[in-house]
Design an enzyme around this catalytic site. Structure first.
Site, PDB file in Angstrom:
ATOM      1  N   HIS A  81      -5.809   1.125   1.506  1.00 45.22           N
ATOM      2  CA  HIS A  81      -5.387   2.505   1.241  1.00 45.22           C
ATOM      3  C   HIS A  81      -6.288   3.485   2.004  1.00 45.22           C
ATOM      4  O   HIS A  81      -5.806   4.386   2.690  1.00 45.22           O
ATOM      5  CB  HIS A  81      -5.462   2.772  -0.267  1.00 45.22           C
ATOM      6  CG  HIS A  81      -5.033   4.145  -0.673  1.00 45.22           C
ATOM      7  ND1 HIS A  81      -3.799   4.409  -1.221  1.00 45.22           N
ATOM      8  CD2 HIS A  81      -5.674   5.344  -0.597  1.00 45.22           C
ATOM      9  CE1 HIS A  81      -3.694   5.707  -1.464  1.00 45.22           C
ATOM     10  NE2 HIS A  81      -4.825   6.303  -1.104  1.00 45.22           N
ATOM     11  N   GLU A  82      -7.603   3.277   1.893  1.00 43.32           N
ATOM     12  CA  GLU A  82      -8.533   4.210   2.553  1.00 43.32           C
ATOM     13  C   GLU A  82      -8.434   4.100   4.075  1.00 43.32           C
ATOM     14  O   GLU A  82      -8.535   5.096   4.786  1.00 43.32           O
ATOM     15  CB  GLU A  82      -9.973   3.963   2.080  1.00 43.32           C
ATOM     16  CG  GLU A  82     -10.189   4.081   0.562  1.00 43.32           C
ATOM     17  CD  GLU A  82      -9.685   5.382  -0.042  1.00 43.32           C
ATOM     18  OE1 GLU A  82      -9.584   6.385   0.690  1.00 43.32           O
ATOM     19  OE2 GLU A  82      -9.364   5.395  -1.248  1.00 43.32           O
ATOM     20  N   HIS A 124      -5.619   6.076   5.480  1.00 45.81           N
ATOM     21  CA  HIS A 124      -5.854   7.525   5.583  1.00 45.81           C
ATOM     22  C   HIS A 124      -6.345   7.943   6.970  1.00 45.81           C
ATOM     23  O   HIS A 124      -6.246   9.110   7.325  1.00 45.81           O
ATOM     24  CB  HIS A 124      -6.871   7.980   4.533  1.00 45.81           C
ATOM     25  CG  HIS A 124      -6.252   8.282   3.204  1.00 45.81           C
ATOM     26  ND1 HIS A 124      -5.114   9.056   3.076  1.00 45.81           N
ATOM     27  CD2 HIS A 124      -6.616   7.930   1.945  1.00 45.81           C
ATOM     28  CE1 HIS A 124      -4.808   9.154   1.785  1.00 45.81           C
ATOM     29  NE2 HIS A 124      -5.691   8.478   1.081  1.00 45.81           N
ATOM     30  N   GLU A 150      -1.234  11.106   0.508  1.00 48.20           N
ATOM     31  CA  GLU A 150      -1.384  10.095  -0.545  1.00 48.20           C
ATOM     32  C   GLU A 150      -0.146   9.212  -0.711  1.00 48.20           C
ATOM     33  O   GLU A 150      -0.255   8.015  -0.940  1.00 48.20           O
ATOM     34  CB  GLU A 150      -1.750  10.764  -1.874  1.00 48.20           C
ATOM     35  CG  GLU A 150      -3.119  11.438  -1.865  1.00 48.20           C
ATOM     36  CD  GLU A 150      -4.252  10.495  -1.473  1.00 48.20           C
ATOM     37  OE1 GLU A 150      -4.053   9.264  -1.446  1.00 48.20           O
ATOM     38  OE2 GLU A 150      -5.353  11.004  -1.175  1.00 48.20           O
TER      39      GLU A 150
END
Ligand SMILES: [Zn+2]
Length: 724
Positions: free
Chosen positions: A463-464, A467, A486
């Site tokens: 997820h990070e 980004h 998000e």
């Protein structure tokens, strides 16, 4: 005592005060020292400024002559006054002495403006001791090799800075060298006569007698220190019980760490020198791993970082502490088993960079061949000895390679992962070149123990990493649109994590379905237990990304503490993308996202639903086949597509839909159509009559009576037969 400026302390919206429509910060040079004993960071920041487009054009003539006419000067003065007056209204019943003295200070600052231009920076909880104009003559005069056309209108020093901004990106090293020299140049005599003023949310600067952004100094230096309680950085102890400080991912971003322009449109580059106790490690958003240099004071070392890609100041991250590096991986630039096809994704689709000039990895052939970027992991000593960190070290390169498989070139050249103290308020936070990760996601048993699964750790780090593409290299132009970063990162974490595990198609489908079910339960729960206004993906609707004349705005609900813990925006965005994947196919969605990244990296985006007129006609015709539509849906349709402002074909279908579902709130649209689009309205009369609804029949009769004089004779006869 600080004046409250325009903040109503009860508000949940975050003000972005910087007047980015007048001036933009193009580059920051920070020179900071970390004092753990006082819990303070002190030093200076140098801002390199450029008058911005809108305002520049408007005031060009004025700026060029140096003599203002009152017509031109007044709009600026008026704007400032209304701005401050709004801020001077105390809350009813809260007129304390403090408020009065704040108001007086604010009024004094306003009354002494004398028409001077005001630079407004976002800033809070900082103690500013001085603001100087920097005299860059010593740099510009001794650099004959820097082309410096002496402009008649802006003067040689401003022209020098302007040339520095517009130098080609290939010369970035030289540019940074000059920025650095300028940042250390002496102050103009008497500090350039700059005056400054602080209120709750801003730092405001004026130069006596300077009435336009064009004439405002191009380089200013602010001396300041942070406060121990300031919201941007957190002073705490790590898991080894040693002091540390880091940017906390606060809703107020970095404005309590350095004065800056917060609105995301203010994208800038930065250089920073941070001085810290010599046993400490300083990690920061920066393209190179810094090698600490010796300082005058033997107890300190200095760390230098920089970025060449312009980014919002809010993305800057800093961490200083006694953590240690547990691994350093610098993979060879070329992966061995690359085929020619792996390069093809770079150029074949014909999409090239469409951002401003900076050294971009998307345009760099060697970057495309890099599946795993150089990365390091930092953690407190006590965690380092545990198997969980060791396991994480094996997981990280797999996730990086999977992200490269799915999304294309890594936007940033390196990555540090820091395991943050237990008090960190979320599971992870992504910034350029650095990810903060909570110890909670490290799997309890490590890999070999058979206890626990790497799923939480793997999906969170994916997820990070996602980004870097969605949230950092492509940002939201309006922070109320949290779902853009998000929602995408949540959807992509599944895809990247599945890729990292090399799951079979069936395992992958099962994993996705289970994730979707868990998220559905979480979303249903939040929808029932949170305020409806906090659940909306675009709370500003058609005003999204709108700013005031000066460029200031507010971020809706950003300071609402409930919102920090809500995942509605993550989840709704995720379900929207998952729905699209089921409609067009997952691989097609991924292919689309890769193209989207190639086109929009380095830029800010908005989510907007734009359908062509024919698409709208098709949508409305399909909806006409439905036997029931709710009032809420009708209202949403009308609002989302501004249907009353569309062309006659679209409005015709809309009127049919309104009549069919007796949506009386829009009968005005029907009446307008029957009066103004008589050539197309004949059959609507029939539809109004056929439903045998008294209100609709009355509407038909009223419209006919309004237009019968001017109506075409044969059309009139047809309608009359329907109605009578
Ligand atoms: Zn690019």
């Amino acid at each position: 005592m600080e004046p409250d400026g325009d903040l109503n302390p009860d508000t949940e919206d975050l003000p972005l005060r910087a007047n980015t429509n007048h001036v933009l910060v193009r580059h920051y040079v920070l020179d900071l020292t970390v004092h753990f004993d006082k819990k303070v960071i002190s030093g200076s920041i140098v801002l390199f400024l450029e008058p911005s487009g809108d305002f520049g054009t408007k005031y060009q003539d004025f700026g060029a002559t140096g003599e203002g006419t009152s017509e031109l000067r007044n709009p600026q003065t008026r704007m400032e006054k209304t701005f401050d007056k709004a801020g001077l209204q105390p809350e009813c019943g809260s007129q304390t002495e403090g408020v009065n003295s704040n108001a007086q200070a604010s009024q004094l600052w306003e009354s002494t403006s004398d028409g001077d231009f005001t630079l407004v920076l976002d800033c809070c909880d900082l103690d500013v001791s001085n603001v100087d104009e920097v005299d860059v003559t010593s740099v510009s005069d001794h650099l004959p090799n820097v082309a410096c056309e002496r402009s008649e209108t802006v003067g040689p020093r401003a022209a020098f800075i302007q040339n520095l901004f517009s130098a080609p990106s290939a010369e970035w090293r030289q540019k940074h060298h000059f920025f650095s020299l300028c940042s250390r140049a002496p102050a103009a005599p008497d500090g350039g006569s700059l005056r400054f003023y602080r209120d709750r949310w801003s730092l405001q600067v004026r130069k006596t007698g300077v009435r336009t952004p064009q004439k405002f100094p191009r380089v200013i230096r602010i001396f300041y220190e942070t406060r121990p309680s300031g919201g941007s950085v957190r002073w705490t102890k790590d898991q080894d019980n040693r002091v540390c400080v880091y940017t906390a991912g606060s809703p107020i971003n970095n404005r309590a760490l350095f004065p800056c322009q917060e609105p995301p449109v203010a994208m800038s580059t930065w250089q920073a020198t941070v001085r810290a106790p010599s046993e400490c490690v300083v990690l920061m958003s920066g393209e190179d791993q810094a090698v600490p240099a010796e300082d005058r004071d033997a107890h300190f070392l200095t760390w230098n970082y920089y970025v060449t890609m312009p980014m919002p100041a809010s993305t800057f991250a800093l961490a200083v502490g006694y953590c240690i590096e547990s691994a350093f991986c610098h993979p060879s630039l070329e992966d061995e088993n690359l085929s020619a096809a792996d390069y093809s994704s770079m150029a074949d689709d014909g999409i090239s960079c469409s951002h401003g000039d900076y050294p971009c990895r998307f345009a760099e052939r060697s970057a495309w061949s890099q599946w795993v970027i150089p990365h390091r992991v930092f953690s407190p000593v006590c965690l380092l000895q545990k198997a969980q960190v060791e396991f994480f070290l094996k997981l990280l390169p797999r996730c990086l390679a999977a992200a490269r498989d799915v999304l294309g070139v890594h936007p940033f050249p390196r990555l540090d992962v820091l395991i943050v103290p237990a008090g960190f308020s979320s599971l992870g936070m992504a910034s350029p070149h650095i990810i903060f990760l909570s110890q909670s996601v490290l799997c309890p048993g490590g890999s070999g123990s058979g206890v626990g699964s790497p799923s939480l750790c793997g999906s969170r780090i994916c997820h990070e990493i996602a980004h870097s593409w969605f949230g950092l290299v492509i940002g939201a132009r309006d922070w109320t649109e949290e779902w853009i970063s998000e929602g995408f990162a949540t959807c992509l974490e599944d895809i990247i994590w599945a890729q990292a595990q090399q799951l079979s198609l069936q395992e992958r489908t099962e994993q996705f379905d289970l994730k979707a079910l868990l998220r559905w339960r979480r979303l249903s729960d939040e929808l029932q237990n949170s305020k409806e206004e906090l659940q909306i993906l675009r709370p500003n609707t058609d005003k999204t990304a709108q700013v005031s004349d000066s460029g200031s705005s507010t971020v809706k609900h950003a300071l609402n503490p409930d919102k920090t813990f809500m995942q509605v925006h993550y989840l709704k965005g995720y379900f929207l993308l998952r729905f699209l994947a089921t409609q067009v196919g997952e691989q097609q969605l991924i292919d689309f996202l890769r193209l989207f990244v190639k086109k929009y990296h380095g830029q800010l985006v908005l989510s907007q639903v734009r359908l062509t007129s024919d698409q709208l006609v098709m949508l409305l015709e399909l909806l006409l086949e439905e036997s029931e539509l709710s009032v809420a849906l009708m209202r949403a349709l009308q609002r989302t597509y501004s249907l009353q402002k569309q062309d006659a074909e679209v409005r015709h279908r809309w009127c049919e839909l309104v009549i069919k579902h007796a949506y009386s709130q829009a009968y005005g649209d029907v009446e307008h159509f029957l009066v103004h689009d008589q050539a197309m309205g004949v059959y609507l009369y029939g539809e109004l009559m056929v439903q045998e609804d008294a209100e609709q029949q009355a509407l038909a009769r009223r419209c006919l009576s309004l237009v019968q004089e001017e109506m075409d004779q044969s059309a009139h006869r047809v309608v009359e037969e329907m109605i009578l």
